[in-house]
Design an enzyme around this catalytic site. Structure first.
Site, short mmCIF file in Angstrom:
data_model
loop_
_atom_site.label_atom_id
_atom_site.label_comp_id
_atom_site.label_asym_id
_atom_site.label_seq_id
_atom_site.Cartn_x
_atom_site.Cartn_y
_atom_site.Cartn_z
N PRO A 85 1.12 -1.42 0.30
CA PRO A 85 -0.37 -0.23 0.03
C PRO A 85 1.10 1.21 0.14
O PRO A 85 2.33 1.36 0.20
CB PRO A 85 -0.29 -0.01 1.20
CG PRO A 85 0.19 -0.85 2.64
CD PRO A 85 0.58 -1.82 0.90
N GLU A 86 0.38 2.29 -0.78
CA GLU A 86 1.13 3.39 -0.77
C GLU A 86 -0.12 4.47 0.43
O GLU A 86 -1.49 4.23 0.81
CB GLU A 86 1.56 4.31 -2.32
CG GLU A 86 2.26 3.00 -2.90
CD GLU A 86 3.45 3.71 -3.66
OE1 GLU A 86 3.76 5.27 -3.63
OE2 GLU A 86 3.36 3.45 -5.20
N HIS A 115 -6.70 -15.42 7.79
CA HIS A 115 -6.21 -14.63 8.08
C HIS A 115 -6.54 -13.39 9.02
O HIS A 115 -5.38 -12.50 9.16
CB HIS A 115 -6.06 -13.90 6.42
CG HIS A 115 -5.86 -15.86 5.78
ND1 HIS A 115 -4.96 -16.20 5.66
CD2 HIS A 115 -6.70 -15.89 4.44
CE1 HIS A 115 -4.46 -17.10 4.25
NE2 HIS A 115 -5.75 -16.42 3.64
N ARG A 147 -0.25 -12.35 4.90
CA ARG A 147 1.07 -12.81 4.46
C ARG A 147 1.87 -12.44 6.06
O ARG A 147 3.45 -13.09 5.93
CB ARG A 147 1.72 -12.23 3.75
CG ARG A 147 1.72 -12.57 2.32
CD ARG A 147 1.91 -11.84 1.09
NE ARG A 147 3.53 -12.05 0.64
CZ ARG A 147 3.70 -11.33 -0.50
NH1 ARG A 147 3.31 -10.83 -1.14
NH2 ARG A 147 4.88 -11.04 -0.75
N ARG A 157 22.65 16.20 0.39
CA ARG A 157 23.29 15.05 0.05
C ARG A 157 23.27 15.32 -1.80
O ARG A 157 23.07 15.76 -2.14
CB ARG A 157 21.41 14.11 -0.93
CG ARG A 157 20.72 14.24 1.08
CD ARG A 157 21.20 12.91 2.70
NE ARG A 157 20.51 13.58 3.72
CZ ARG A 157 20.21 12.16 3.67
NH1 ARG A 157 19.72 11.34 3.40
NH2 ARG A 157 19.08 12.71 5.41
#
Ligand SMILES: [Zn+2]
Length: 283
Positions: A2-3, A94, A114, A156
C-alpha cells in the site's frame, strides 16, 4: 504494497467507524501479529481492554490509534488489512487480531495473509509513537516542512527519486507516486538533489501532494459501505497513471514512448523528452 493514499483511506475509515468507542475484548489469534510488542500477546490484550479509541492518526504508511497516553500502532506490511464489519460474521483464517467494542456494534479485525504486518502498543505514544519518530512528516501533514526538506536535499549527494523514497527525508512516497510526480514537473529521476533549485523542489512536492489528493478522491468511493479496507494494491488509481507501468506507451503530453529504467531492484518510468536524462549523472 500500500502507498500513502491507500493508508489514508484506511485512516479515514477508522476515524469514521472506530474512534470514540470503548474496546471490550482483544483476541490475538496469531503471535506473529504482535511480534514487535515487547510484552507479548497477553500484555497487548490487557493494555487495550477497556480503553477508548481517541483518534486515528497516520505518519507515512504507519497508522496509530491513541488510547489514553499510549498508541495502538499498525504497520500493514504487504497484505495487512484493518476491517470493520459485523461482529457476528465468521472469522476468516487470515484474521490475526480481533477487537470487539462495549457498544456491541461492529468489530475491528486485523487480517494479514502473509503476516508481514504487525500491531503493537507504544507506551506514551499517543501524540507520536517513539518507534516512528525518525520518520519524516509526509506532504499531507501539517508538520511537513518544505524549507527544511529543500535545505536537506542540498546537502545530499543523491538522485531526486532516491531522496523521495528516503523515509528520513519525506515519508509516504512510494515508487508509483514518485514516478508520477516527477513526470508532472518534468524532472528525471536521477537529477542530483544538490543541484535542484528551490522552485523545482517546491513544484515537485506540490505535485506529490496533488497525486496523493487525486488518488484519495478515487479511493473515497469505498466509504459508502461499513467496511474499511486496504488491499495492498493501488488498483483504483491505475487508470489515472501517466507513466508508471506504461513502458513503450505514448507520453500523454508529447507522444514520445515512455521508457523504463532499472532502479533499486524495481523500475523507474519516465518520458525521454519531457524528462531528459542528466548528463554524467549530473545536471
Ligand atoms: Zn513527454
Amino acid at each position: 504494497m500500500p502507498e500513502l493514499p491507500e493508508v489514508e483511506v484506511v485512516r479515514r475509515g477508522l476515524d469514521q467507524f472506530v474512534v470514540g468507542r470503548q474496546i471490550a475484548t482483544v483476541e490475538v489469534l496469531h503471535p506473529r501479529a504482535v511480534r514487535r510488542h515487547a510484552g507479548g500477546a497477553a500484555d497487548f490484550a490487557a493494555r487495550l481492554t477497556g480503553a477508548t479509541v481517541e483518534g486515528a492518526r497516520r505518519r507515512g504508511k504507519y497508522l496509530w490509534l491513541p488510547v489514553g497516553h499510549d498508541a495502538l500502532l499498525a504497520h500493514l506490511g504487504m497484505s495487512g488489512q484493518l476491517l470493520v464489519g459485523p461482529a457476528e460474521a465468521p472469522l476468516s483464517p487470515h484474521v490475526r487480531i480481533r477487537l470487539t467494542f462495549a457498544d456491541g456494534g461492529t468489530d475491528l479485525r486485523f487480517t494479514d495473509q502473509r503476516t508481514f504486518g504487525h500491531l503493537l502498543i507504544d507506551a506514551d505514544g499517543a501524540q507520536l509513537p517513539a518507534v516512528i519518530a525518525h520518520i519524516a512528516p509526509d506532504p499531507l501533514e501539517d508538520a511537513f516542512d518544505l524549507a527544511g526538506l529543500t535545505a536537506r536535499l542540498r546537502t545530499r549527494k543523491t538522485g531526486i527519486k532516491r531522496a523521495l523514497l528516503d523515509q528520513s527525508l519525506v515519508s509516504g512516497v512510494g515508487n508509483i507516486y514518485a514516478d508520477e510526480a516527477l513526470w508532472r514537473v518534468r524532472l528525471h529521476w536521477a537529477r542530483a538533489t544538490d543541484r535542484l533549485r528551490s522552485a523545482e523542489v517546491a513544484a515537485l512536492m506540490a505535485a506529490v501532494a496533488d497525486v496523493f489528493s487525486e488518488a484519495l478522491k478515487q479511493g473515497g468511493t469505498s466509504f459508502d459501505s461499513l467496511y474499511v479496507n486496504v488491499n495492498g494494491e493501488s488498483g483504483y488509481f491505475d487508470r489515472e497513471l501517466n507513466v508508471y507501468g506504461r513502458a513503450s506507451e505514448p507520453c500523454r503530453r508529447c507522444g514520445s514512448l515512455i521508457r523504463r529504467d532499472p532502479f533499486m531492484n524495481r523500475s523507474s518510468y519516465s518520458c525521454p523528452v519531457c524528462q531528459p536524462r542528466p548528463r554524467n549523472g549530473r545536471w
